[in-house]
Each structure stands twice: as structure tokens, then as C-alpha cells.
Design a protein around this motif. Structure first.
Motif, mmCIF file in Angstrom:
data_model
loop_
_atom_site.group_PDB
_atom_site.id
_atom_site.type_symbol
_atom_site.label_atom_id
_atom_site.label_comp_id
_atom_site.label_asym_id
_atom_site.label_seq_id
_atom_site.Cartn_x
_atom_site.Cartn_y
_atom_site.Cartn_z
ATOM 1 N N GLY A 15 0.780 -1.228 0.000
ATOM 2 C CA GLY A 15 0.000 0.000 0.000
ATOM 3 C C GLY A 15 0.812 1.279 0.000
ATOM 4 O O GLY A 15 0.253 2.370 -0.145
ATOM 5 N N ALA A 16 2.133 1.181 0.152
ATOM 6 C CA ALA A 16 2.977 2.376 0.144
ATOM 7 C C ALA A 16 2.878 3.083 -1.208
ATOM 8 O O ALA A 16 2.606 2.467 -2.243
ATOM 9 N N VAL A 17 3.098 4.377 -1.185
ATOM 10 C CA VAL A 17 3.065 5.200 -2.397
ATOM 11 C C VAL A 17 4.431 5.846 -2.577
ATOM 12 O O VAL A 17 5.019 6.349 -1.617
ATOM 13 N N ILE A 18 4.918 5.820 -3.802
ATOM 14 C CA ILE A 18 6.205 6.442 -4.132
ATOM 15 C C ILE A 18 5.926 7.711 -4.930
ATOM 16 O O ILE A 18 5.165 7.672 -5.904
ATOM 17 N N PRO A 19 6.528 8.827 -4.577
ATOM 18 C CA PRO A 19 6.313 10.043 -5.358
ATOM 19 C C PRO A 19 6.794 9.884 -6.801
ATOM 20 O O PRO A 19 7.785 9.206 -7.069
ATOM 21 N N ASP A 20 6.077 10.508 -7.717
ATOM 22 C CA ASP A 20 6.500 10.528 -9.114
ATOM 23 C C ASP A 20 7.815 11.277 -9.252
ATOM 24 O O ASP A 20 8.147 12.156 -8.444
ATOM 25 N N VAL A 21 8.542 10.960 -10.297
ATOM 26 C CA VAL A 21 9.741 11.711 -10.686
ATOM 27 C C VAL A 21 9.358 12.369 -12.004
ATOM 28 O O VAL A 21 9.381 11.735 -13.060
ATOM 29 N N VAL A 22 8.934 13.626 -11.939
ATOM 30 C CA VAL A 22 8.385 14.297 -13.120
ATOM 31 C C VAL A 22 8.812 15.757 -13.170
ATOM 32 O O VAL A 22 9.279 16.320 -12.181
ATOM 33 N N ALA A 23 8.616 16.320 -14.339
ATOM 34 C CA ALA A 23 8.820 17.737 -14.594
ATOM 35 C C ALA A 23 8.005 18.072 -15.839
ATOM 36 O O ALA A 23 7.652 17.166 -16.601
ATOM 37 N N PRO A 24 7.717 19.331 -16.067
ATOM 38 C CA PRO A 24 6.995 19.689 -17.295
ATOM 39 C C PRO A 24 7.843 19.431 -18.542
ATOM 40 O O PRO A 24 9.073 19.501 -18.498
ATOM 41 N N ASP A 25 7.159 19.133 -19.629
ATOM 42 C CA ASP A 25 7.763 19.057 -20.968
ATOM 43 C C ASP A 25 8.867 18.002 -21.110
ATOM 44 O O ASP A 25 9.858 18.220 -21.812
ATOM 45 N N LEU A 26 8.697 16.861 -20.488
ATOM 46 C CA LEU A 26 9.651 15.759 -20.631
ATOM 47 C C LEU A 26 9.582 15.182 -22.037
ATOM 48 O O LEU A 26 8.547 15.262 -22.700
ATOM 49 N N ARG A 27 10.665 14.552 -22.467
ATOM 50 C CA ARG A 27 10.614 13.796 -23.723
ATOM 51 C C ARG A 27 9.808 12.532 -23.526
ATOM 52 O O ARG A 27 8.979 12.176 -24.352
ATOM 53 N N VAL A 28 10.088 11.803 -22.441
ATOM 54 C CA VAL A 28 9.398 10.536 -22.172
ATOM 55 C C VAL A 28 9.018 10.459 -20.704
ATOM 56 O O VAL A 28 9.864 10.634 -19.823
ATOM 57 N N LEU A 29 7.742 10.157 -20.463
ATOM 58 C CA LEU A 29 7.259 9.841 -19.134
ATOM 59 C C LEU A 29 7.015 8.340 -19.103
ATOM 60 O O LEU A 29 6.117 7.833 -19.766
ATOM 61 N N PHE A 30 7.873 7.608 -18.383
ATOM 62 C CA PHE A 30 7.711 6.168 -18.231
ATOM 63 C C PHE A 30 6.624 5.933 -17.192
ATOM 64 O O PHE A 30 6.643 6.555 -16.121
ATOM 65 N N CYS A 31 5.706 5.040 -17.503
ATOM 66 C CA CYS A 31 4.597 4.750 -16.603
ATOM 67 C C CYS A 31 4.611 3.277 -16.266
ATOM 68 O O CYS A 31 4.271 2.430 -17.107
ATOM 69 N N GLY A 32 5.040 2.960 -15.043
ATOM 70 C CA GLY A 32 5.028 1.589 -14.588
ATOM 71 C C GLY A 32 3.611 1.153 -14.243
ATOM 72 O O GLY A 32 2.676 1.956 -14.257
ATOM 73 N N ILE A 33 3.454 -0.112 -13.932
ATOM 74 C CA ILE A 33 2.142 -0.629 -13.561
ATOM 75 C C ILE A 33 1.804 -0.134 -12.158
ATOM 76 O O ILE A 33 0.834 0.578 -11.956
ATOM 77 N N ASN A 34 2.605 -0.529 -11.196
ATOM 78 C CA ASN A 34 2.522 -0.047 -9.820
ATOM 79 C C ASN A 34 3.824 -0.444 -9.128
ATOM 80 O O ASN A 34 4.528 -1.330 -9.607
ATOM 81 N N PRO A 35 4.150 0.193 -8.021
ATOM 82 C CA PRO A 35 5.379 -0.186 -7.331
ATOM 83 C C PRO A 35 5.262 -1.583 -6.731
ATOM 84 O O PRO A 35 4.208 -1.958 -6.214
#
Length: 188
Positions: A15-35
Motif C-alpha cells: 500500500g505504500a506510495v512512491i512520489p512521481d519523478v516528473v517535470a513539465p515538458d519531458l521527452r518521455v514519461l515512463f509509466c510503470g504498472i505499480n510499485p
């Protein structure tokens, strides 16, 4: 390298949640299934030993060197980010319901609208098929977009996905790198 979590810490990470690693205007946002539970315990994406995400990012040319999970915050400098379809950590992706995955797809669309990446790379074809009701989806570039971003489906780099070697994973990730114009690995 960070310390390995204890078996108790891993078990307690459900049930733990990991913060996203993001910023505006990325080339690629990798989206995993879940941690996974290991990632939930460490607070780091793709951190379980045996997960090939970090070696594959380097092998295909997205990063100039092999980053360690604890260096995940360096990704936006390379135009890359990480999020998940479902935030909660679990022992297996199979524990996720169809409703959770579909809700995750809606949340991802909101995130992509806000962040405006060029590409969204869903890491796991079965999760993509369920989350986006695309029963016949295959790996590679998809015909659809998410909030204007191109969509690419990649194999899951988990060590449990053993029929994909590090080399074949790197080839698949490399096709996305070429499409994203991320050939130079130069930090922005």
C-alpha cells in the motif's frame, strides 16, 4: 547503493506510495504498472535487484551511464520521468483490479495534460490493455495519444519477465529513444 530493506520492511510496504519523478515538458514519461513491495520499502522506482529498468535505460542510450535507483531524481535532466498507473505498492501486479487500472488511466491522462510530455511509455502490455481497454494492443507505438502525447508500450523490465533479456529489452526501449529524438543523452 542504498541499504537493502529487511523482509519485515518489504512486507510492511503493501500500500505504500512512491512520489512521481516528473517535470513539465519531458521527452518521455515512463509509466510503470505499480510499485512492487521492494520499491515501496525503499521509496525508489524499479529498485528491486533483478529489475532491468535502470541498466536498460543506459544500454539503449537514454542515459549516458547506468543510474542507480537512488539517482532517480536525475532523470528529468535527461528529459525523462517516472510515474505509475496505480500508486499503491503490491507484491504482484495481478493483485490490481480492472477498476484500479482504469482509474489509473484516467489519472494518467490528467497528469499528462498537466506535464505535457512528448511520449508516454507504458511499461507492461497487459496492464496497458486492461487500463485503456485495448485488448489487442502490442508492443511499440500505439495509434492513440494521451492528452496529445504519443503512446508507446514497452515490455515490463521486471526480472519476473524472464523471456525478455536485457538486450531484447534495450532494443525495444531503443526504438522509443529513436522516436523521442533522445539520441544524445545530454542533460538539459
Amino acid at each position: 547503493m542504498s541499504e537493502r530493506p529487511s523482509a519485515h520492511e518489504v512486507e510492511a510496504a503493501a500500500g505504500a506510495v512512491i512520489p512521481d519523478v516528473v517535470a513539465p515538458d519531458l521527452r518521455v514519461l515512463f509509466c510503470g504498472i505499480n510499485p512492487g513491495l521492494w520499491s515501496g520499502a525503499t521509496g525508489l522506482h524499479f529498485s528491486r535487484p533483478g529489475n532491468r529498468f535502470w541498466p536498460v535505460l543506459h544500454a539503449c542510450g537514454f542515459t549516458p551511464r547506468r543510474l542507480q535507483p537512488e539517482e532517480q531524481d536525475e532523470l528529468p535532466a535527461f528529459g525523462l520521468g517516472i510515474t505509475n498507473l496505480v500508486d499503491r505498492a503490491s507484491a504482484k501486479a495481478a493483485e490490481l483490479s480492472t477498476e484500479e487500472l482504469r482509474a489509473g488511466a484516467r489519472a494518467l491522462e490528467d497528469k499528462v495534460t498537466r506535464l505535457r510530455p512528448q511520449w508516454v511509455a507504458i511499461v507492461g502490455v497487459t496492464a496497458y490493455r486492461t487500463a485503456f481497454a485495448q485488448r489487442r494492443a502490442t508492443f511499440g507505438r500505439q495509434d492513440r495519444t494521451i492528452a496529445g502525447a504519443g503512446v508507446w508500450v514497452l515490455p515490463n523490465p521486471s526480472g519476473l519477465n524472464a523471456h525478455w533479456s536485457e538486450q531484447t529489452l534495450a532494443a525495444e526501449f531503443g526504438q522509443l529513444r529513436q522516436a523521442a529524438g533522445a539520441g544524445d543523452c545530454v542533460a538539459r
